[in-house]
Design an enzyme around this catalytic site. Structure first.
Site, PDB file in Angstrom:
ATOM      1  N   SER A 112       0.815  -1.218   0.000  1.00  0.00           N
ATOM      2  CA  SER A 112       0.000   0.000   0.000  1.00  0.00           C
ATOM      3  C   SER A 112       0.847   1.265   0.000  1.00  0.00           C
ATOM      4  CB  SER A 112      -0.951  -0.007   1.206  1.00  0.00           C
ATOM      5  OG  SER A 112      -0.232  -0.227   2.399  1.00  0.00           O
ATOM      6  N   HIS A 121     -39.193  24.394 -11.400  1.00  0.00           N
ATOM      7  CA  HIS A 121     -39.326  23.573 -12.613  1.00  0.00           C
ATOM      8  C   HIS A 121     -38.567  24.174 -13.789  1.00  0.00           C
ATOM      9  CE1 HIS A 121     -42.706  21.765 -10.390  1.00  0.00           C
ATOM     10  NE2 HIS A 121     -43.030  23.021 -10.111  1.00  0.00           N
ATOM     11  N   SER A 171     -12.987  26.284 -27.812  1.00  0.00           N
ATOM     12  CA  SER A 171     -13.163  25.063 -28.592  1.00  0.00           C
ATOM     13  C   SER A 171     -12.061  25.001 -29.634  1.00  0.00           C
ATOM     14  CB  SER A 171     -14.534  25.104 -29.265  1.00  0.00           C
ATOM     15  OG  SER A 171     -14.538  24.275 -30.411  1.00  0.00           O
ATOM     16  N   LYS A 215     -16.556  29.963 -29.343  1.00  0.00           N
ATOM     17  CA  LYS A 215     -16.988  29.393 -28.073  1.00  0.00           C
ATOM     18  C   LYS A 215     -16.109  29.725 -26.887  1.00  0.00           C
ATOM     19  CE  LYS A 215     -19.197  25.772 -27.630  1.00  0.00           C
ATOM     20  NZ  LYS A 215     -19.551  24.360 -27.634  1.00  0.00           N
ATOM     21  N   ASN A 273     -16.199  27.993 -23.199  1.00  0.00           N
ATOM     22  CA  ASN A 273     -16.907  26.945 -22.456  1.00  0.00           C
ATOM     23  C   ASN A 273     -16.666  27.028 -20.948  1.00  0.00           C
ATOM     24  OD1 ASN A 273     -17.825  25.893 -24.910  1.00  0.00           O
ATOM     25  ND2 ASN A 273     -15.944  24.680 -25.142  1.00  0.00           N
ATOM     26  N   GLU A 320     -18.185  22.819 -15.282  1.00  0.00           N
ATOM     27  CA  GLU A 320     -18.578  21.476 -15.724  1.00  0.00           C
ATOM     28  C   GLU A 320     -17.773  20.405 -15.001  1.00  0.00           C
ATOM     29  OE1 GLU A 320     -20.138  22.063 -20.251  1.00  0.00           O
ATOM     30  OE2 GLU A 320     -18.022  22.395 -19.882  1.00  0.00           O
ATOM     31  N   TYR A 325      -9.677  -6.243  12.685  1.00  0.00           N
ATOM     32  CA  TYR A 325      -9.040  -5.775  11.461  1.00  0.00           C
ATOM     33  C   TYR A 325      -9.060  -6.852  10.379  1.00  0.00           C
ATOM     34  CZ  TYR A 325      -5.630  -4.055   8.123  1.00  0.00           C
ATOM     35  OH  TYR A 325      -5.021  -3.641   6.967  1.00  0.00           O
ATOM     36  N   GLN A 367      -7.593  -1.889   4.169  1.00  0.00           N
ATOM     37  CA  GLN A 367      -6.577  -1.114   3.461  1.00  0.00           C
ATOM     38  C   GLN A 367      -7.217  -0.318   2.308  1.00  0.00           C
ATOM     39  OE1 GLN A 367      -2.499  -2.631   2.967  1.00  0.00           O
ATOM     40  NE2 GLN A 367      -2.987  -2.834   0.796  1.00  0.00           N
TER      41      GLN A 367
END
Ligand code: ARG
Length: 459
Positions: free
Chosen positions: A22, A156, A277, A283, A285, A290, A317, A322
């Protein structure tokens, strides 16, 4: 250095070692593991396993290691140690020789990893709390600057009643205030030290675990050793906090993405948080927003994953545990990033007031006002609702707002309507009237801003 070679005659298969190790993710617990080890070495003096002098040597070496780790945590990844606990112990033995081999007396990696993770969680809570508060402050600042920016409020996703951009900002302040309180609550329950619980049944050395807890900055020590090494509620709680917090941020992002569309056009996002873009030159964006909305998904996944990992695990345990780390690390990193990114988005946002106002004036957002006006003239609300519905249909037919209908036209729907209706239909009157606590009236918004500022003032 493997910690457990004695019983084995065959070396681990390389593929199993890869699967089992790990270190590649728990290296992030290095500082906590070292700090926990220093405290444990002090406890070992109290039960005469270490002399003062030996403890001093260990502490000095551990502190040197701590500095090395802080300067370059990535160096840990060069090692083929199984996990961070083996790595720290191995490095300690390299530094002080055989004395280092005494440190693990009475301790298990089971109580050790539980302790390390809790110490790490406590630090993360503090970072998250400050980020949640920073975003609240950014929202309050944005609210303050936009108290007079009237825009449509939606239900709505239909224009419903006018609100202000400030009132919208303050709605998110409330969500974040609950996120803040959830984190504080999580911290209270998490602040209990498992160290000295041994592998599962407790440590065989008569260590004062309360004192040990205090040395590590915990409020107290856990009460049951079986539970101590197998409890991961703090991971679940933090993941739940993150999952809810990310739902809030995702809704925040979605609202702004909508406000930023060509269709709504209520806000302009800064070039600093948008991108172009590769094909369409026109554009811009809303990528930052997002991504905030999108990253909500992985955080929900981490919570569900952890729930499923723990479900049905027998005490105490098990190696399954882990699996508590990667999802938790990723979820909390993601939440923190998204909080910071949300501040950045607000920092450069421009509210397009004329456009917001225009949209608020369209969509018959003042229809409720006309109904309330008729109620004030003695017409029962249900009837008033119907009358206004007919007036709205007529206005839609003519392509005009309610207040653009002449008095004669309005009176066709109800003779009770008089000249005094027009001021009632203004946007300002719609806002002013909602002056009960929590409403959109400028007076309410101003006092909400003042209250939030006072609450958030201590940095
Ligand atoms: N790497 C382990 C974990 O993250 C540490 C505890 C290992 N304990 C054990 N008994 N193998 O959970």
């Amino acid at each position: 250095m493997a910690l457990w070679g004695g019983r084995f005659t065959q070396a681990a298969d390389g593929r199993f070692k890869q699967f089992n190790d790990s270190l590649r993710f728990d290296y992030r617990l290095a500082e906590q593991d070292i700090i926990g080890s220093v405290a444990w070495s002090k406890a070992l003096v109290t039960v005469s396993v270490l002399t003062q002098d030996e403890q001093q040597q260990l502490e000095v070496a551990l502190n040197t290691l701590l500095e090395e780790v802080r300067a370059n945590p990535q160096q840990i990844l060069q090692s083929d140690a199984e996990d961070i606990h083996s790595w720290v112990e191995g490095r300690l033995i390299e530094k002080v020789g055989a004395l280092g081999k005494k440190l693990h007396t009475g301790r298990s990696r089971n109580d050790q990893v539980a302790t390390d993770l809790k110490l790490w969680c406590k630090e993360q809570v503090l970072l998250l709390l400050s980020a949640v508060r920073e975003l609240q402050r950014a929202l309050v600042d944005t609210a303050e600057a936009n108290q007079d920016a009237v825009m449509p409020g939606y239900t709505h996703l239909q224009r419903a009643q006018p609100v202000t951009f400030a009132h919208w900002c303050l709605a998110y302040v409330e969500m974040l205030a609950r996120d803040e309180s959830r984190l504080k609550d999580t911290l209270k329950r998490l602040d209990v030290s498992p160290l000295g619980s041994g592998a599962l049944a407790g440590t065989a050395y008569e260590i004062d675990r309360e004192q040990l807890a205090e040395w590590l900055g915990f409020a107290s020590a856990t009460r049951n050793s079986l539970d101590s090494v197998s409890d991961r509620d703090h991971a679940l709680e933090l993941l739940s906090d993150a999952a809810i917090g990310m739902v809030h941020l995702s809704r925040f992002a979605e609202d702004l993405i909508f406000f930023n569309t060509g269709e709504a056009n209520f806000v302009e996002l800064s070039d600093r948080v948008t991108s172009g873009s590769s094909l369409m030159p026109q554009k811009k964006n809303p990528d930052a927003l997002e991504l905030i909305r999108g990253k909500c998904g992985r955080v929900q996944g981490a919570l569900t994953g952890m729930m499923m990992t723990l479900k049905g695990l027998p005490l105490a345990y098990n190696k399954d545990m882990q699996e508590d780390k990667e999802g938790l690390f990723d979820a909390l990193d993601t939440w923190l990033d998204c909080l910071h990114m949300s501040v950045l988005v607000l920092d450069g946002i421009q509210v397009k007031r004329p456009r917001c106002q225009e949209a608020a004036e369209q969509g018959y957002a003042n229809a409720t006002e006309l109904a309330d006006y008729l109620v004030a003239k003695g017409i029962p609300f249900r009837e008033a609702h119907h009358i206004v519905g007919e007036a709205v249909v007529a206005a839609i037919g003519q392509g005009v707002a309610l207040e653009a209908l002449t008095l004669a036209q309005l009176q066709q729907f109800s003779p009770q309507i008089e000249q005094d209706v027009y001021p009632i239909l203004s946007l300002q009157s719609c806002l002013d009237k909602r002056n009960a606590k929590g409403g959109v009236a400028p007076q309410q918004v101003a006092s909400a801003i003042a209250e939030a500022k006072a609450r958030l003032s201590d940095r």
